[in-house]
Write a protein that holds these residues in place. Structure first.
Motif, PDB file in Angstrom:
ATOM      1  N   ARG A 204       0.871  -1.180   0.021  1.00  0.00           N
ATOM      2  CA  ARG A 204      -0.061  -0.204  -0.041  1.00  0.00           C
ATOM      3  C   ARG A 204       0.959   1.422   0.140  1.00  0.00           C
ATOM      4  NH1 ARG A 204      -4.581   1.699   4.685  1.00  0.00           N
ATOM      5  NH2 ARG A 204      -4.935   3.553   3.667  1.00  0.00           N
ATOM      6  N   TRP A 205       1.883   1.285   0.615  1.00  0.00           N
ATOM      7  CA  TRP A 205       2.721   2.547   0.695  1.00  0.00           C
ATOM      8  C   TRP A 205       4.127   2.772  -0.057  1.00  0.00           C
ATOM      9  CZ3 TRP A 205       0.037   5.365   3.774  1.00  0.00           C
ATOM     10  CH2 TRP A 205      -1.187   4.757   4.648  1.00  0.00           C
ATOM     11  N   LYS A 206       4.488   1.820  -0.676  1.00  0.00           N
ATOM     12  CA  LYS A 206       5.679   1.766  -1.367  1.00  0.00           C
ATOM     13  C   LYS A 206       5.791   2.993  -2.344  1.00  0.00           C
ATOM     14  CE  LYS A 206       7.016  -3.058  -0.763  1.00  0.00           C
ATOM     15  NZ  LYS A 206       7.303  -4.219  -1.454  1.00  0.00           N
ATOM     16  N   TYR A 207       4.790   2.935  -3.270  1.00  0.00           N
ATOM     17  CA  TYR A 207       4.766   4.226  -4.033  1.00  0.00           C
ATOM     18  C   TYR A 207       5.087   5.441  -3.382  1.00  0.00           C
ATOM     19  CZ  TYR A 207       2.647   0.568  -7.098  1.00  0.00           C
ATOM     20  OH  TYR A 207       2.222  -0.456  -7.743  1.00  0.00           O
ATOM     21  N   LEU A 208       4.288   5.623  -2.336  1.00  0.00           N
ATOM     22  CA  LEU A 208       4.482   6.896  -1.583  1.00  0.00           C
ATOM     23  C   LEU A 208       5.661   6.980  -1.116  1.00  0.00           C
ATOM     24  CD1 LEU A 208       0.878   7.213  -0.020  1.00  0.00           C
ATOM     25  CD2 LEU A 208       1.736   8.232  -2.039  1.00  0.00           C
TER      26      LEU A 208
ATOM     27  N   SER B 272      11.566   8.748  10.966  1.00  0.00           N
ATOM     28  CA  SER B 272      10.455   9.630  11.523  1.00  0.00           C
ATOM     29  C   SER B 272       9.671  10.445  10.530  1.00  0.00           C
ATOM     30  CB  SER B 272      10.995  10.326  12.689  1.00  0.00           C
ATOM     31  OG  SER B 272      12.334  11.354  12.333  1.00  0.00           O
ATOM     32  N   GLU B 273      10.418  10.985   9.471  1.00  0.00           N
ATOM     33  CA  GLU B 273       9.974  12.053   8.691  1.00  0.00           C
ATOM     34  C   GLU B 273       9.037  11.057   7.576  1.00  0.00           C
ATOM     35  OE1 GLU B 273      13.069  14.990   7.043  1.00  0.00           O
ATOM     36  OE2 GLU B 273      14.195  13.268   7.316  1.00  0.00           O
TER      37      GLU B 273
ATOM     38  N   PHE C 258       4.802  11.747   7.367  1.00  0.00           N
ATOM     39  CA  PHE C 258       4.354  12.022   6.119  1.00  0.00           C
ATOM     40  C   PHE C 258       3.312  11.050   5.790  1.00  0.00           C
ATOM     41  CE2 PHE C 258       4.625  10.491   1.432  1.00  0.00           C
ATOM     42  CZ  PHE C 258       3.886  11.633   0.923  1.00  0.00           C
ATOM     43  N   LEU C 259       3.587   9.822   6.115  1.00  0.00           N
ATOM     44  CA  LEU C 259       2.466   8.641   5.795  1.00  0.00           C
ATOM     45  C   LEU C 259       1.390   8.927   6.798  1.00  0.00           C
ATOM     46  CD1 LEU C 259       4.728   5.810   4.839  1.00  0.00           C
ATOM     47  CD2 LEU C 259       3.356   7.450   3.166  1.00  0.00           C
ATOM     48  N   GLY C 260       1.501   9.286   7.916  1.00  0.00           N
ATOM     49  CA  GLY C 260       0.667   9.639   8.859  1.00  0.00           C
ATOM     50  C   GLY C 260      -0.065   8.354   9.546  1.00  0.00           C
ATOM     51  N   ASP C 261      -0.915   7.791   8.759  1.00  0.00           N
ATOM     52  CA  ASP C 261      -1.666   6.677   9.318  1.00  0.00           C
ATOM     53  C   ASP C 261      -1.187   5.275   9.366  1.00  0.00           C
ATOM     54  OD1 ASP C 261      -4.219   5.619  10.341  1.00  0.00           O
ATOM     55  OD2 ASP C 261      -5.060   5.424   8.493  1.00  0.00           O
ATOM     56  N   ILE C 262       0.168   5.197   8.976  1.00  0.00           N
ATOM     57  CA  ILE C 262       0.745   3.829   8.904  1.00  0.00           C
ATOM     58  C   ILE C 262       1.411   3.461  10.336  1.00  0.00           C
ATOM     59  CG2 ILE C 262       3.044   4.795   8.205  1.00  0.00           C
ATOM     60  CD1 ILE C 262       3.540   2.587   6.349  1.00  0.00           C
ATOM     61  N   SER C 263       1.191   2.192  10.691  1.00  0.00           N
ATOM     62  CA  SER C 263       1.765   1.495  11.885  1.00  0.00           C
ATOM     63  C   SER C 263       3.051   1.480  11.712  1.00  0.00           C
ATOM     64  CB  SER C 263       1.052   0.183  12.065  1.00  0.00           C
ATOM     65  OG  SER C 263       1.590  -0.845  11.147  1.00  0.00           O
TER      66      SER C 263
END
Length: 119
Positions: A33-37, A50-51, A55-60
């Motif tokens: 889900r997050w790799k592209y971002l 931490s950055e 940036f991704l916010g909702d990711i665990s």
């Protein structure tokens, strides 16, 4: 046609279906889900964990760690650990990751063109 399994690609598939293999290989290394971002976020400069998390916010934390490890294993990003206390870790795109940026940029343009338009 041969199938792709959890352990990779069947050699016969690679030989006989080279075009399909190319698409499947690319899709496989970018699955998540997050790799592209993450790749998009790293395209301009090195980033700390931490950055990326902010940036991704909702990711665990577990999901982010898994995605970063997979990107590193597939050779798309570099991970540099500095011998400090506490340890500082920076992530950057590898040359292979840089090669994927045109795909990510095309996805960005497609989304701008066909995604929700807000005035």
């Amino acid at each position: 046609m041969s199938r792709i399994c959890k352990d990779g690609f069947d050699i016969e598939c690679i030989k006989e279906q080279r075009e399909v293999y190319g698409i499947a290989y690319t899709q496989n290394i970018l699955s998540g889900r997050w790799k592209y971002l993450i790749l998009w976020f790293l395209k301009s400069k090195k980033r700390r964990y931490s950055e990326i998390k902010a940036f991704l916010g909702d990711i665990s934390q577990g999901s982010l760690t898994k995605q970063l490890r997979e990107l590193e294993t597939d050779g798309l990003i570099n991970r540099k650990v500095y011998p400090e206390v506490p340890p500082r870790v920076e992530y950057s795109l590898s040359s292979k990751g840089q090669e994927l940026l045109p795909i990510v940029d095309l996805m960005e343009e497609f989304g701008k063109k066909f995604g929700l338009q807000i005035d």
